[in-house]
Design an enzyme around this catalytic site. Structure first.
Site, PDB file in Angstrom:
ATOM      1  N   HIS B 217       0.808  -1.208   0.000  1.00 12.70           N
ATOM      2  CA  HIS B 217       0.000   0.000   0.000  1.00 12.70           C
ATOM      3  C   HIS B 217       0.845   1.263   0.000  1.00 12.70           C
ATOM      4  CE1 HIS B 217      -3.472   2.259  -0.476  1.00 12.70           C
ATOM      5  NE2 HIS B 217      -3.126   3.055   0.498  1.00 12.70           N
ATOM      6  N   TYR B 221       1.953   5.549  -2.152  1.00 11.33           N
ATOM      7  CA  TYR B 221       2.201   6.920  -1.663  1.00 11.33           C
ATOM      8  C   TYR B 221       3.610   7.374  -2.028  1.00 11.33           C
ATOM      9  CZ  TYR B 221      -2.336   6.670   0.302  1.00 11.33           C
ATOM     10  OH  TYR B 221      -3.688   6.560   0.409  1.00 11.33           O
ATOM     11  N   HIS B 368      -9.461   1.330 -10.875  1.00 11.58           N
ATOM     12  CA  HIS B 368      -9.163   2.226  -9.753  1.00 11.58           C
ATOM     13  C   HIS B 368      -7.701   2.662  -9.755  1.00 11.58           C
ATOM     14  CE1 HIS B 368      -8.612   3.817  -5.761  1.00 11.58           C
ATOM     15  NE2 HIS B 368      -7.681   2.906  -5.546  1.00 11.58           N
ATOM     16  N   PHE B 369      -6.773   1.694  -9.840  1.00 11.41           N
ATOM     17  CA  PHE B 369      -5.377   2.138  -9.675  1.00 11.41           C
ATOM     18  C   PHE B 369      -4.835   2.796 -10.933  1.00 11.41           C
ATOM     19  CE2 PHE B 369      -4.394  -2.436 -10.543  1.00 11.41           C
ATOM     20  CZ  PHE B 369      -3.514  -2.273 -11.590  1.00 11.41           C
ATOM     21  N   HIS B 370      -5.452   2.517 -12.079  1.00 15.47           N
ATOM     22  CA  HIS B 370      -5.024   3.282 -13.254  1.00 15.47           C
ATOM     23  C   HIS B 370      -5.468   4.742 -13.129  1.00 15.47           C
ATOM     24  CE1 HIS B 370      -3.756  -0.464 -15.160  1.00 15.47           C
ATOM     25  NE2 HIS B 370      -3.163   0.259 -16.078  1.00 15.47           N
ATOM     26  N   ARG B 431      -9.642  -9.536 -13.181  1.00 19.12           N
ATOM     27  CA  ARG B 431      -8.696  -8.553 -13.716  1.00 19.12           C
ATOM     28  C   ARG B 431      -7.568  -9.185 -14.520  1.00 19.12           C
ATOM     29  NH1 ARG B 431      -5.527  -6.362  -8.332  1.00 19.12           N
ATOM     30  NH2 ARG B 431      -3.969  -5.677  -9.831  1.00 19.12           N
ATOM     31  N   ARG B 432      -7.061 -10.339 -14.122  1.00 18.37           N
ATOM     32  CA  ARG B 432      -5.841 -10.841 -14.771  1.00 18.37           C
ATOM     33  C   ARG B 432      -6.148 -11.992 -15.707  1.00 18.37           C
ATOM     34  NH1 ARG B 432      -4.230 -10.115  -9.118  1.00 18.37           N
ATOM     35  NH2 ARG B 432      -2.915  -8.279  -9.014  1.00 18.37           N
TER      36      ARG B 432
END
Lengths: 171, 540
Positions: B217, B221, B368-370, B431-432
């Site tokens: 995680h 950041y 989301h993470f893209h 997803r994969r």
């Protein structure tokens, strides 16, 4: 009362925003906590180990022990094995609106399971038993998909979950 | 002061970052086309999963680590007005990281490390992949040490002075990255490397995943903080205003530092080997880490409003139109904040302990993470590059108009790609996957969103090529830059009297150690107390 944030921040508007942000974060966390406790909603977290290389020798996960079993209280337990590239047994049939406990072990690598449009989801990790507690309110034919990359044949790893209307289940 | 030596370090690091970025963008384009079975000749799980693994490693580990280092060296020297602490060490770290990347590239590109960037034991890659990844991380520790030492040297020479916000943020990131990279490094050194070399027979997959979550995680950041530094310290000035509150920037950085590492279990909500109570504890921290982002949103918008009003903007929203949207930094900031809003909303759902079951490991997560990383974060990397390239090379930006077009295309491409992905995730798409051999009805319902995703991929790849083109042209531009100084924004409120805790790190590092022991101590210890069974290696 003196605002505790006065020492880090001179601006009234900004202090108000700090409070709003904190309240938002605590309200969301609190709401989830409330549901977790009051409705007993938790992610799959049973912490139970198993030797994945010897599943066939165990009382619970040997080939002839897999499948749907009815418990004394009317709920169901579904015992399954995930192995490259399928779920065993490949077709599972359960009645709607009935508590179902899935117990799944991996015979090889990391797998996952997701039944689209339901909350039946778990990672299936070699060395551990995954447990999903749920029930299916809507009857129908569902896909039982492996949702974690498990090797080059991962795409073709899926099977069937059939939810039959509660009343048609012979009791 | 002459910054040319820091500029060489900055340029070397950032060129590596953007070169690999462009290659990874090409892989991304291939993946969106392969994935939907449109062209049967293209179908190949070997190629696809090799490509996804390479795309993930290059975007997540290589683009970021090198960009962050280059950005850190240049902002540290220019904000402190002080040379790099130990230049040979900085170059050594750079070369060590680069050699790690090249070493890992061989198994990745030959299909011998198709284990995705999250490693996924008990799938086993070639040892060169794990060793290369370790070298990349260890090389980046040289950067961490440089940043901490530069701050320490500066503080000694300027007792009692307030550390410039850009440097405060950069040092936060160096400390954060060192602490959070210990998780993945332990997994590599104590588990995966000896196991792949045959020194140990089995690994405990539960322990491996727990150690990876320690990194997984906070690493986001580490990627995001440079974007926040640009938003706080460069954007307000570029917009013609001031930082609304320097203090709030520090509070945000400190909160990111304290709350981002001990919350990794939100990646393990669906894993069986941790009890619900630990997951709940990590969830509360996950909501706390949303607070610094909410604070940042407020401060940046307030800073932009200050700028808009100084430029004559009137009324409730009139200041928005008064902002210089033809400045790449300002445009990127606006687009980044929009993507952050969408992505942050999705993030709250992922973070929710119970709702996560609906979206876990579906294409929603990829969406989301893209949005947050490839969108919000990387668009700020672009803007920073457009701002810093002229400063570092001494040559003017090749074309501001082209740069603005590139940013717009990236934003549009990212929305066209990721909004349908959220929808696909809700409709159950894992997803994969390299193809969709599922239930006909389900697959048909996915099609419209999948065509949108291809359009998004084409737009994004075009934009990626434009970026590299503009940077190359800028590097070789014969026209000199008008102003070679990096201009950091001033704070609206005085920063003369800064509380000690907001000007130092000792207390916060001690707090993280306590928090980490509380949230990871027993969960890691349990693997040594339980009767666990290791797993033998499996080929892909």
């Amino acid at each position: 009362m003196r605002d505790p944030f006065r020492s880090i921040c001179d601006d009234d508007l900004e202090r108000r925003w700090i409070w709003i942000s904190l309240i938002l974060a605590f309200a969301m966390g609190g709401l989830l906590g409330l549901y977790a406790v009051a409705s007993n909603i938790h992610p799959p977290s049973n912490v139970e180990t198993i030797d994945s290389s010897r599943l066939h020798l165990t009382e619970e996960f040997a080939e002839d022990k897999l499948g749907v079993k009815q418990n004394d209280d009317g709920s169901l337990t579904v015992t399954m094995v995930a192995a490259r590239y399928g779920f065993f047994p490949p077709v599972i049939e359960v009645p709607s609106n009935t508590p179902v406990k899935f117990r799944i072990a991996s015979a090889d690598v990391l797998h996952g399971v997701h039944v689209p449009f339901t909350n039946a989801t778990a990672m299936i990790v070699p060395g551990y038993i995954s447990e999903i507690n749920t029930s299916f309110p809507t009857a129908g034919k569902y896909s039982f998909l492996c949702n974690e990359y498990c090797g080059l044949g991962h795409d073709s790893m899926w099977s069937r979950l059939i939810v039959v209307p509660e009343s048609t289940q012979g009791k | 002061m002459n910054y040319s030596k820091a500029a060489s370090l900055g340029l070397a690091n950032m060129w590596v970052a953007f070169t690999f970025f462009a290659f990874a963008a090409l892989l991304g384009l291939y993946q969106v086309i392969e994935r939907i079975d449109l062209i049967p000749a293209l179908k190949s799980p070997e190629m696809y999963f090799g490509s996804v693994s390479t795309h993930g490693v290059l975007m997540g580990f290589v683009l970021t680590t090198f960009f962050v280092a280059g950005f850190g060296y240049y902002t540290a020297t220019t904000s402190l007005k002080q040379d790099v602490w130990n230049r040979p060490l900085a170059w050594f770290g750079f070369l060590l990281s680069l050699s790690g990347v090249l070493m890992a590239a061989v198994p990745l590109l030959t299909g011998n490390a198709s284990v995705l960037y999250t490693f996924y034991p008990p799938l086993m890659a070639h040892p060169a992949f794990y060793i290369g990844a370790t070298l990349l991380v260890v090389g980046s520790w040289a950067w961490c040490l440089e940043m901490v030492m530069m701050l320490a040297t500066w503080k000694k020479a300027n007792p009692g002075e307030t550390v410039p916000l850009a440097m405060y943020g950069t040092t936060t990131n160096a400390i954060l990255w060192f602490i959070t990279s210990l998780g993945v490094t332990s997994e590599l050194l104590f588990q995966l490397i000896p196991w792949s070399l045959g020194l140990i027979d089995t690994v405990d997959v539960g322990l491996a995943r727990t150690l990876f979550s320690w990194t997984l995680h906070a690493i986001v950041y580490f990627w995001l903080i440079p974007a926040y530094i640009v938003l706080y310290t460069l954007v307000p000035r570029a917009a013609g205003g001031m930082i609304f509150s320097d203090h709030m920037g520090r509070v945000a950085f400190i909160m990111l530092l304290v709350f981002s590492v001990p919350i990794g279990f939100h990646h393990l909500y669906m894993d069986p080997f941790h009890a619900a109570g630990w997951k709940f504890l990590h969830m509360t921290g996950t909501f706390m880490v949303a607070v610094p982002t909410l604070l940042t949103g407020f401060t940046i918008i307030a800073s932009l409003e200050v700028a808009g009003r100084l430029r004559g903007g009137k009324g409730l929203f009139g200041w928005i139109g008064a902002l210089p949207w033809n400045n790449p930094l300002v445009l990127a900031a606006g687009l980044a904040l929009l993507m952050l809003t969408f992505g942050g909303f999705g993030g709250m759902i992922n973070a929710s302990y119970a709702m996560n079951t609906m979206v876990h490991n579906t294409q929603w997560v990829t969406g989301h993470f893209h949005l947050i990383f490839a969108g919000t974060t990387v668009i700020m990397y672009f803007a920073a590059a457009y701002y810093l390239w002229p400063k570092m090379t001494g040559n003017a930006l090749y074309s501001t108009r082209l740069a603005l077009t590139q940013l717009w295309l990236w934003f549009i491409g990212m929305l066209v790609l990721t909004l349908p992905w959220h929808q696909l995730g809700l409709a159950g798409q894992p997803r994969r996957i390299s193809s969709t051999p599922y239930d006909e009805e389900l697959v048909q319902s996915w099609l419209p969103a999948e065509f949108a995703m291809i359009a998004g991929g084409v737009i994004l790849f075009t934009s990626a090529l434009m970026l590299v083109f503009i940077l190359l042209k800028t590097h070789g531009n014969s026209q000199s830059v008008e102003n070679p100084e990096v201009e950091y924004a001033e704070s609206l409120h005085s920063t003369q009297r800064m509380p000690h805790l907001m000007n130092s790190f000792g207390f916060w590092v001690a707090l993280i150690v306590v928090y980490m022991v509380a949230s990871y101590g027993y969960p890691i210890l349990q693997f040594f107390l339980l009767d666990t069974y290791g797993t033998v290696p499996w080929s892909i």
